[in-house]
Design a protein around this motif. Structure first.
Motif, PDB file in Angstrom:
ATOM      1  N   UNK A  14      92.166  29.124  19.741  1.00 37.98           N
ATOM      2  CA  UNK A  14      91.775  28.192  20.796  1.00 37.98           C
ATOM      3  C   UNK A  14      91.968  26.748  20.375  1.00 37.98           C
ATOM      4  N   UNK A  15      91.610  26.450  19.135  1.00 44.54           N
ATOM      5  CA  UNK A  15      91.821  25.097  18.610  1.00 44.54           C
ATOM      6  C   UNK A  15      93.312  24.746  18.591  1.00 44.54           C
ATOM      7  N   UNK A  16      94.130  25.724  18.202  1.00 49.32           N
ATOM      8  CA  UNK A  16      95.571  25.504  18.168  1.00 49.32           C
ATOM      9  C   UNK A  16      96.138  25.309  19.573  1.00 49.32           C
ATOM     10  N   UNK A  17      95.667  26.113  20.525  1.00 52.45           N
ATOM     11  CA  UNK A  17      96.146  25.992  21.914  1.00 52.45           C
ATOM     12  C   UNK A  17      95.814  24.616  22.478  1.00 52.45           C
ATOM     13  N   UNK A  18      94.623  24.097  22.165  1.00 52.28           N
ATOM     14  CA  UNK A  18      94.260  22.752  22.616  1.00 52.28           C
ATOM     15  C   UNK A  18      95.131  21.699  21.943  1.00 52.28           C
ATOM     16  N   UNK A  19      95.331  21.836  20.639  1.00 50.87           N
ATOM     17  CA  UNK A  19      96.089  20.845  19.877  1.00 50.87           C
ATOM     18  C   UNK A  19      97.547  20.765  20.313  1.00 50.87           C
ATOM     19  N   UNK A  20      98.147  21.912  20.576  1.00 54.70           N
ATOM     20  CA  UNK A  20      99.573  21.884  20.948  1.00 54.70           C
ATOM     21  C   UNK A  20      99.798  21.896  22.458  1.00 54.70           C
ATOM     22  N   UNK A  21      98.689  21.789  23.196  1.00 57.59           N
ATOM     23  CA  UNK A  21      98.760  21.751  24.664  1.00 57.59           C
ATOM     24  C   UNK A  21      99.549  22.931  25.222  1.00 57.59           C
ATOM     25  N   UNK A  22      99.109  24.108  24.839  1.00 65.06           N
ATOM     26  CA  UNK A  22      99.728  25.354  25.272  1.00 65.06           C
ATOM     27  C   UNK A  22      99.901  25.353  26.793  1.00 65.06           C
ATOM     28  N   UNK A  23     101.115  25.634  27.290  1.00 58.35           N
ATOM     29  CA  UNK A  23     101.357  25.606  28.742  1.00 58.35           C
ATOM     30  C   UNK A  23     100.575  26.666  29.521  1.00 58.35           C
ATOM     31  N   UNK A  24     100.122  27.723  28.857  1.00 58.95           N
ATOM     32  CA  UNK A  24      99.321  28.737  29.559  1.00 58.95           C
ATOM     33  C   UNK A  24      97.870  28.299  29.697  1.00 58.95           C
ATOM     34  N   UNK A  25      97.502  27.216  29.054  1.00 64.01           N
ATOM     35  CA  UNK A  25      96.145  26.679  29.119  1.00 64.01           C
ATOM     36  C   UNK A  25      96.078  25.689  30.285  1.00 64.01           C
ATOM     37  N   UNK A  26      95.651  26.190  31.447  1.00 61.63           N
ATOM     38  CA  UNK A  26      95.574  25.344  32.640  1.00 61.63           C
ATOM     39  C   UNK A  26      94.496  24.275  32.460  1.00 61.63           C
ATOM     40  N   UNK A  27      94.471  23.313  33.345  1.00 60.80           N
ATOM     41  CA  UNK A  27      93.488  22.238  33.272  1.00 60.80           C
ATOM     42  C   UNK A  27      92.067  22.789  33.315  1.00 60.80           C
ATOM     43  N   UNK A  28      91.818  23.742  34.186  1.00 57.73           N
ATOM     44  CA  UNK A  28      90.479  24.337  34.294  1.00 57.73           C
ATOM     45  C   UNK A  28      90.110  25.095  33.014  1.00 57.73           C
ATOM     46  N   UNK A  29      91.051  25.898  32.478  1.00 59.74           N
ATOM     47  CA  UNK A  29      90.783  26.614  31.237  1.00 59.74           C
ATOM     48  C   UNK A  29      90.554  25.647  30.077  1.00 59.74           C
ATOM     49  N   UNK A  30      91.350  24.591  30.055  1.00 62.29           N
ATOM     50  CA  UNK A  30      91.208  23.574  29.014  1.00 62.29           C
ATOM     51  C   UNK A  30      89.823  22.933  29.075  1.00 62.29           C
ATOM     52  N   UNK A  31      89.369  22.620  30.280  1.00 60.91           N
ATOM     53  CA  UNK A  31      88.049  22.002  30.456  1.00 60.91           C
ATOM     54  C   UNK A  31      86.943  22.912  29.952  1.00 60.91           C
ATOM     55  N   UNK A  32      87.019  24.196  30.279  1.00 63.10           N
ATOM     56  CA  UNK A  32      85.995  25.142  29.830  1.00 63.10           C
ATOM     57  C   UNK A  32      86.085  25.323  28.318  1.00 63.10           C
TER      58      UNK A  32
END
Length: 80
Positions: A14-32
């Motif tokens: 999860x930390x990696x997905x946030x750091x690299x701005x994973x395209x599957x991480x939508x704005x809503x998922x990112x916020x949560x």
């Protein structure tokens, strides 16, 4: 369903997905995912994330970006 007293936190994935701005991480998922700091309980996440928090938390957990625990993360004692 979710553990009522659980405290959720980001996994290394999860930390990696946030750091690299994973395209599957939508704005809503990112916020949560940002709210899952290992300190906030589900009630506070619900208040801050709104009505779709349950679906978003389920997506974060099934993607391996978050995990739950019954105890909050320990805060470090200062000074170290």
């Amino acid at each position: 369903m979710f553990q009522k007293n659980a405290v959720y936190r980001k996994t290394p994935a999860g930390l990696e997905a946030l750091a690299r701005r994973d395209p599957t991480l939508t704005l809503r998922l990112r916020s949560v995912l940002i709210l899952l700091d290992g300190k906030r309980g589900l009630e506070e996440v619900w208040r801050r994330a709104g009505k779709t928090w349950s679906r978003s938390l389920r997506s974060c957990t099934s993607s391996g970006w978050s995990s739950g625990s019954k105890t909050p993360a320990r805060r470090p004692r200062w000074p170290l």
